[in-house]
Design an enzyme around this catalytic site. Structure first.
Site, mmCIF file in Angstrom:
data_model
loop_
_atom_site.group_PDB
_atom_site.id
_atom_site.type_symbol
_atom_site.label_atom_id
_atom_site.label_comp_id
_atom_site.label_asym_id
_atom_site.label_seq_id
_atom_site.Cartn_x
_atom_site.Cartn_y
_atom_site.Cartn_z
ATOM 1 N N SER A 176 -3.665 1.254 26.924
ATOM 2 C CA SER A 176 -2.788 1.710 25.863
ATOM 3 C C SER A 176 -3.508 2.604 24.857
ATOM 4 O O SER A 176 -2.947 3.591 24.391
ATOM 5 C CB SER A 176 -2.183 0.499 25.168
ATOM 6 N N LEU B 68 -0.839 -3.242 31.998
ATOM 7 C CA LEU B 68 -1.780 -4.356 31.940
ATOM 8 C C LEU B 68 -3.189 -3.853 32.225
ATOM 9 O O LEU B 68 -3.386 -3.048 33.120
ATOM 10 C CB LEU B 68 -1.394 -5.406 32.986
ATOM 11 N N HIS B 69 -4.139 -4.329 31.461
ATOM 12 C CA HIS B 69 -5.519 -3.935 31.735
ATOM 13 C C HIS B 69 -6.493 -4.864 31.025
ATOM 14 O O HIS B 69 -6.131 -5.551 30.074
ATOM 15 C CB HIS B 69 -5.768 -2.491 31.296
ATOM 16 N N GLY B 70 -7.733 -4.852 31.514
ATOM 17 C CA GLY B 70 -8.820 -5.537 30.823
ATOM 18 C C GLY B 70 -9.847 -4.485 30.485
ATOM 19 O O GLY B 70 -9.479 -3.343 30.200
#
Lengths: 157, 87
Positions: B5, A65-67
């Site tokens: 990702s 998960l990341h922003g």
């Protein structure tokens, strides 16, 4: 590197979550309580999934998960939530998720080593399976520490 | 989304291309920039989730299910890169 980010403050095991939104909340709150992010970053992580789909499920059972840095990251940070019951993110091949990592980077470079170590760890099936079945935070930290050493030199080559 | 990702994917692509001795410049792009820049790329590596959003293109698009599996990466990326490198 990885062992500096994933600590007893940022790792939880045996976590129950109703849905992926709650997984994002829990993983994000660990970073918030650690003082590494602003609350807005949790919303940003959720919006990435809402707008782009569940591509954050980067491997079978693993979500990253990341922003973006400008969404409220104060310093490089990572948290790990090991889910007791796997949670579906809507990914056709890699669902359901057992390991949810939340990552906050301040730019596009400084967390490369941590990411490289994480990739090495997750590609090791034995280590990944021990992570998934870990019963205590200490077990998780031990696995991570062993990879921090093992992968450290590899990550910079 | 060159942070989680995307960066991971770039790292893995660079790793298998380096092993195969294929020089390449690997860049991370979000979907909207990738759509406009596709013509300048020789190949695109993305997730099966995002591939449909790239739209119609003549550039080979390689979709990866498991970003940490170097065997999948190797078997899908290297043959295409090799043919581009030779051609």
């Amino acid at each position: 590197m990885l062992a500096d980010l994933l600590t007893e403050r940022t790792v939880r095991v045996g976590v129950e979550a109703r849905d992926w939104q709650e997984v994002v909340d829990i993983a994000g709150r660990l970073l918030l309580e650690d003082g590494s992010i602003e609350p807005s970053y949790i919303d940003a992580m959720r919006e990435v999934i809402q707008s782009l789909g569940p591509y954050v499920v980067i491997a079978p059972g693993v979500a990253l998960l990341h922003g973006r840095p400008q969404h409220g990251v104060k310093r490089i940070c990572m948290s790990l939530v090991v889910l007791k019951t796997p949670v579906k993110f809507g990914h056709p091949e890699n669902d359901p998720v057992t390991l949810a990592f939340a990552l906050g980077g301040v730019d596009e470079r400084s967390h490369l080593d941590a990411l490289a170590q994480l990739a090495t760890l997750l590609s090791d099936e034995d280590a990944a399976s021990r992570l998934r079945s870990a019963q205590t935070v200490e077990e998780v930290l031990e696995i991570i520490r062993s990879f921090d050493h093992a992968a450290g030199s590899d990550a910079t080559t | 989304m060159g942070l989680g990702s995307g960066l991971l994917l770039r790292m893995q692509v660079e790793k298998v291309l380096k092993e195969a001795n294929i020089p390449a410049k690997v860049e991370v792009m979000d979907i909207s920039s990738a759509r406009g820049s596709l013509l300048q790329a020789d190949m695109v590596v993305t997730s099966s989730e995002l591939a449909p959003q790239l739209g119609e293109t003549k550039v080979p698009i390689i979709t990866i299910h498991n970003f940490v599996d170097l065997n999948e990466m190797r078997s899908k990326v290297v043959p295409v890169a090799q043919s581009l490198h030779k051609g």
